[in-house]
Design a protein around this motif. Structure first.
Motif, PDB file in Angstrom:
ATOM      1  N   UNK A  45       6.612   2.037   2.566  1.00  8.99           N
ATOM      2  CA  UNK A  45       5.858   1.337   1.293  1.00  8.99           C
ATOM      3  C   UNK A  45       4.437   1.705   1.702  1.00  8.99           C
ATOM      4  N   UNK A  46       4.018   1.101   2.701  1.00  6.61           N
ATOM      5  CA  UNK A  46       1.910   1.982   3.358  1.00  6.61           C
ATOM      6  C   UNK A  46       2.506   3.128   3.539  1.00  6.61           C
ATOM      7  N   UNK A  47       3.552   4.027   4.371  1.00  6.62           N
ATOM      8  CA  UNK A  47       2.959   5.175   4.088  1.00  6.62           C
ATOM      9  C   UNK A  47       3.499   5.682   3.078  1.00  6.62           C
ATOM     10  N   UNK A  48       4.400   5.647   2.952  1.00 10.21           N
ATOM     11  CA  UNK A  48       4.509   6.402   0.866  1.00 10.21           C
ATOM     12  C   UNK A  48       2.641   6.132   0.472  1.00 10.21           C
ATOM     13  N   UNK A  49       2.297   5.021  -0.039  1.00 13.06           N
ATOM     14  CA  UNK A  49       1.322   4.666  -0.364  1.00 13.06           C
ATOM     15  C   UNK A  49      -0.373   5.386  -0.036  1.00 13.06           C
ATOM     16  N   UNK A  70      -6.220   0.649  -6.925  1.00 12.18           N
ATOM     17  CA  UNK A  70      -5.348   1.295  -7.037  1.00 12.18           C
ATOM     18  C   UNK A  70      -4.786   0.922  -5.656  1.00 12.18           C
ATOM     19  N   UNK A  71      -4.461  -0.240  -4.947  1.00 13.22           N
ATOM     20  CA  UNK A  71      -3.389   0.114  -4.524  1.00 13.22           C
ATOM     21  C   UNK A  71      -2.285  -0.430  -5.467  1.00 13.22           C
ATOM     22  N   UNK A  72      -2.885  -1.326  -6.137  1.00 13.96           N
ATOM     23  CA  UNK A  72      -1.595  -1.565  -7.319  1.00 13.96           C
ATOM     24  C   UNK A  72      -1.467  -0.794  -8.086  1.00 13.96           C
ATOM     25  N   UNK A  73      -2.379   0.234  -8.358  1.00 12.32           N
ATOM     26  CA  UNK A  73      -0.988   1.281  -9.715  1.00 12.32           C
ATOM     27  C   UNK A  73      -0.228   2.375  -8.525  1.00 12.32           C
ATOM     28  N   UNK A  74      -1.089   2.871  -7.176  1.00  7.63           N
ATOM     29  CA  UNK A  74      -0.082   3.197  -6.181  1.00  7.63           C
ATOM     30  C   UNK A  74       1.197   2.828  -5.617  1.00  7.63           C
ATOM     31  N   UNK A  75       1.142   1.420  -5.645  1.00 10.46           N
ATOM     32  CA  UNK A  75       2.683   0.367  -5.237  1.00 10.46           C
ATOM     33  C   UNK A  75       3.683   0.760  -6.580  1.00 10.46           C
ATOM     34  N   UNK A  76       2.730   0.629  -7.364  1.00  7.43           N
ATOM     35  CA  UNK A  76       3.592   0.208  -9.098  1.00  7.43           C
ATOM     36  C   UNK A  76       4.139   1.756  -9.344  1.00  7.43           C
TER      37      UNK A  76
END
Length: 107
Positions: A45-49, A70-76
């Motif tokens: 997940x971290x790599x993809x984000x 931004x982390x929240x949006x990318x994770x979503x």
């Protein structure tokens, strides 16, 4: 910490972190549960984000992280994209072929 017209204002970063910690923990736990349910490792997940795994772990545990929105949006986006990919791979179409008396199953 004080309130003006329904808005909270903080005199120190520590006040802000203390005030926000419960909400951050809840949000992070929800993201972690979704990730685990989809079978995605924290490293993947971290790599993809585009984050380090340690930053993503801190986010999931409710610790302050840079650019948390931004982390929240990318994770979503990652979670939704993964769900959509899996839903698409499960779509099947049955077509009746006239005259042949059989069905063609397209996966």
């Amino acid at each position: 910490m004080y309130e003006v017209d329904g808005e909270m204002y903080f005199e120190t970063r520590e006040e802000y972190v203390e005030y926000s910690a419960k909400r951050w923990r809840k949000t992070g736990a929800e993201f972690e549960q979704q990730r685990v349910a989809l079978g995605i490792s924290v490293d993947k997940a971290a790599q993809e984000i585009g984050l380090s795994a340690s930053t993503l772990r801190r986010f999931e545990k409710g610790a302050p992280v840079m650019r948390a929105n931004v982390v929240k949006c990318a994770y979503t986006l990652l979670l939704n994209y993964t769900r959509l990919q899996r839903e698409q791979s499960e779509i099947t179409i049955d077509i009746k072929v006239s005259g042949a008396g059989g069905n063609i199953r397209i996966v």
